[in-house]
Design an enzyme around this catalytic site. Structure first.
Site, mmCIF file in Angstrom:
data_model
loop_
_atom_site.group_PDB
_atom_site.id
_atom_site.type_symbol
_atom_site.label_atom_id
_atom_site.label_comp_id
_atom_site.label_asym_id
_atom_site.label_seq_id
_atom_site.Cartn_x
_atom_site.Cartn_y
_atom_site.Cartn_z
ATOM 1 N N HIS A 1 -9.360 -1.176 -4.637
ATOM 2 C CA HIS A 1 -8.613 -1.703 -3.851
ATOM 3 C C HIS A 1 -7.770 -2.390 -4.355
ATOM 4 O O HIS A 1 -6.550 -2.721 -4.334
ATOM 5 C CB HIS A 1 -9.146 -2.405 -2.037
ATOM 6 C CG HIS A 1 -7.508 -2.596 -1.604
ATOM 7 N ND1 HIS A 1 -6.819 -1.478 -1.268
ATOM 8 C CD2 HIS A 1 -6.994 -4.038 -1.512
ATOM 9 C CE1 HIS A 1 -6.156 -2.488 -0.059
ATOM 10 N NE2 HIS A 1 -6.023 -3.272 -0.672
ATOM 11 N N HIS B 1 -1.785 -10.758 -5.185
ATOM 12 C CA HIS B 1 -0.167 -10.761 -5.281
ATOM 13 C C HIS B 1 1.245 -11.739 -5.201
ATOM 14 O O HIS B 1 1.624 -11.200 -6.681
ATOM 15 C CB HIS B 1 0.670 -10.110 -3.681
ATOM 16 C CG HIS B 1 -0.647 -8.808 -3.357
ATOM 17 N ND1 HIS B 1 0.007 -8.094 -3.247
ATOM 18 C CD2 HIS B 1 -1.061 -8.785 -2.010
ATOM 19 C CE1 HIS B 1 -1.229 -6.678 -2.856
ATOM 20 N NE2 HIS B 1 -1.146 -7.872 -1.804
ATOM 21 N N HIS C 1 1.386 -1.281 0.133
ATOM 22 C CA HIS C 1 -0.188 -0.028 0.025
ATOM 23 C C HIS C 1 0.983 1.204 -0.194
ATOM 24 O O HIS C 1 0.679 2.250 -0.194
ATOM 25 C CB HIS C 1 -1.182 -0.009 1.114
ATOM 26 C CG HIS C 1 -1.910 -1.155 1.187
ATOM 27 N ND1 HIS C 1 -2.863 -1.540 1.850
ATOM 28 C CD2 HIS C 1 -2.041 -1.705 0.240
ATOM 29 C CE1 HIS C 1 -3.221 -2.501 2.341
ATOM 30 N NE2 HIS C 1 -2.777 -2.890 0.968
ATOM 31 N N ASP D 1 -3.876 -2.455 -5.138
ATOM 32 C CA ASP D 1 -2.547 -3.522 -4.939
ATOM 33 C C ASP D 1 -2.119 -3.587 -6.442
ATOM 34 O O ASP D 1 -0.714 -3.922 -6.166
ATOM 35 C CB ASP D 1 -3.384 -4.714 -4.387
ATOM 36 C CG ASP D 1 -4.032 -5.014 -3.358
ATOM 37 O OD1 ASP D 1 -3.262 -4.581 -2.444
ATOM 38 O OD2 ASP D 1 -4.568 -5.743 -2.621
HETATM 39 ZN ZN LIG Z 1 -4.170 -4.717 -0.744
#
Ligand SMILES: [Zn+2]
Length: 290
Positions: free
Chosen positions: A236, A263, A79, A240
């Site tokens: 969000h 991720h 973040h 990311d």
């Molecule tokens: Zn995140």
């Protein structure tokens, strides 16, 4: 697109708790010279070792993005990295006194405000971009990321949850400072109550509260005040993506289209990107007109 590299004008600091460790951590962002990149320094360790924010240094992506080198581990960088990239900061030193970054409110909003308050310094060095010439794609188990040629950095993101509150959401943004700040930076991470409870049972998410994540129970959001955007969940994921793709080391001129990614998958894509060297090159832009 910006033509010069940028750093922050003055050092800024904040503190908070790590979402997984529950530990309080102090964080300072300081100016850094041209071609320095973003480097994390562990001031709590002897000799203050550091690690550069680069995908080659990623050591774990299971719960958060963790980078490490020579006895220096820094966790949950995504973040803050999104905040720095979204605000067009190329060079900075980030000092922390614990291994996990503060989660703040679960978004990049507090970091963005902090970076903004530091001011931006345009530096005597051309900003270098990865310019995508041919599409590069990674598909696996229904997840996909493709990057297409474009003359800007754009992200289209899709999530699909078998859940009435989320369902399928798509959003599409050209990422510049204004758009990042207004449309993306405040989108918080999210989780389901049963997952959070399970993580806590295994000693994870020790710092996780309704103050730093959107928590869903059944078909309702438990947080007072509800969502910050109707499609906060997918926004969000864009946040990311910005953080994950920043680990490529330079800004990107290309259109990222990501579906059901996370991720680990974004990291796998970056490895593929570097294998396909014929599909991109690096470039600088002509200097700003006087
Ligand atoms: Zn995140």
């Amino acid at each position: 697109m910006k033509h010069h590299q940028q750093t922050i004008k003055t050092p800024v600091s904040c503190s908070g708790v790590g979402v997984h460790s529950g530990k309080t951590v102090n964080l300072s962002i300081k100016p850094a010279p041209v071609n320095h990149g973003i480097r994390f320094v562990r001031v709590d360790l002897p000799g203050a070792p550091g690690v550069t924010a680069h995908f080659n240094n990623v050591v774990d992506t299971s719960l958060a993005t963790v980078i490490g080198a020579e006895g220096c581990i820094v966790s949950t960088i995504e973040h803050l990295m999104a905040g720095l990239t979204g605000m067009s900061i190329d060079n900075a030193i980030v000092e922390v006194d614990a291994y996990e970054l503060p989660i703040m409110d679960g978004s990049a909003g507090p970091f963005t405000t902090l970076i903004k308050s530091a001011g931006t310094l345009s530096q005597e060095g051309a900003k270098c971009y990865f310019k995508v010439n041919d599409p590069i794609s990674l598909n696996e188990n229904g997840k996909s990321v493709t990057i297409y040629p474009a003359d800007e950095f754009r992200i289209t993101c899709t999530i699909a949850y078998d859940h009435p509150l989320i369902g399928t959401q798509t959003c599409n943004f050209a990422i510049d400072r204004e758009t990042f700040e207004k449309e993306i930076s405040a989108a918080r991470t999210f989780g389901f109550l049963h997952e959070v409870e399970l993580m806590k049972r295994y000693g994870l998410a020790r710092g996780g509260t309704l103050d730093n994540a959107v928590v869903i129970d059944g078909d309702r959001v438990l947080n007072d005040g509800g969502l910050r955007y109707p499609d906060e969940f997918v926004r969000h994921k864009v946040l990311d993506c910005i953080g994950d793709f920043s680990l490529i080391g330079m800004p990107i001129m290309g259109h990222v289209v990501a579906s059901k990614s996370g991720h680990a998958f974004n990291h796998a894509f970056l490895e593929k990107f570097f294998e396909e060297k014929a599909s991109w090159d690096t470039c600088t832009l002509a200097p700003d007109p006087a």
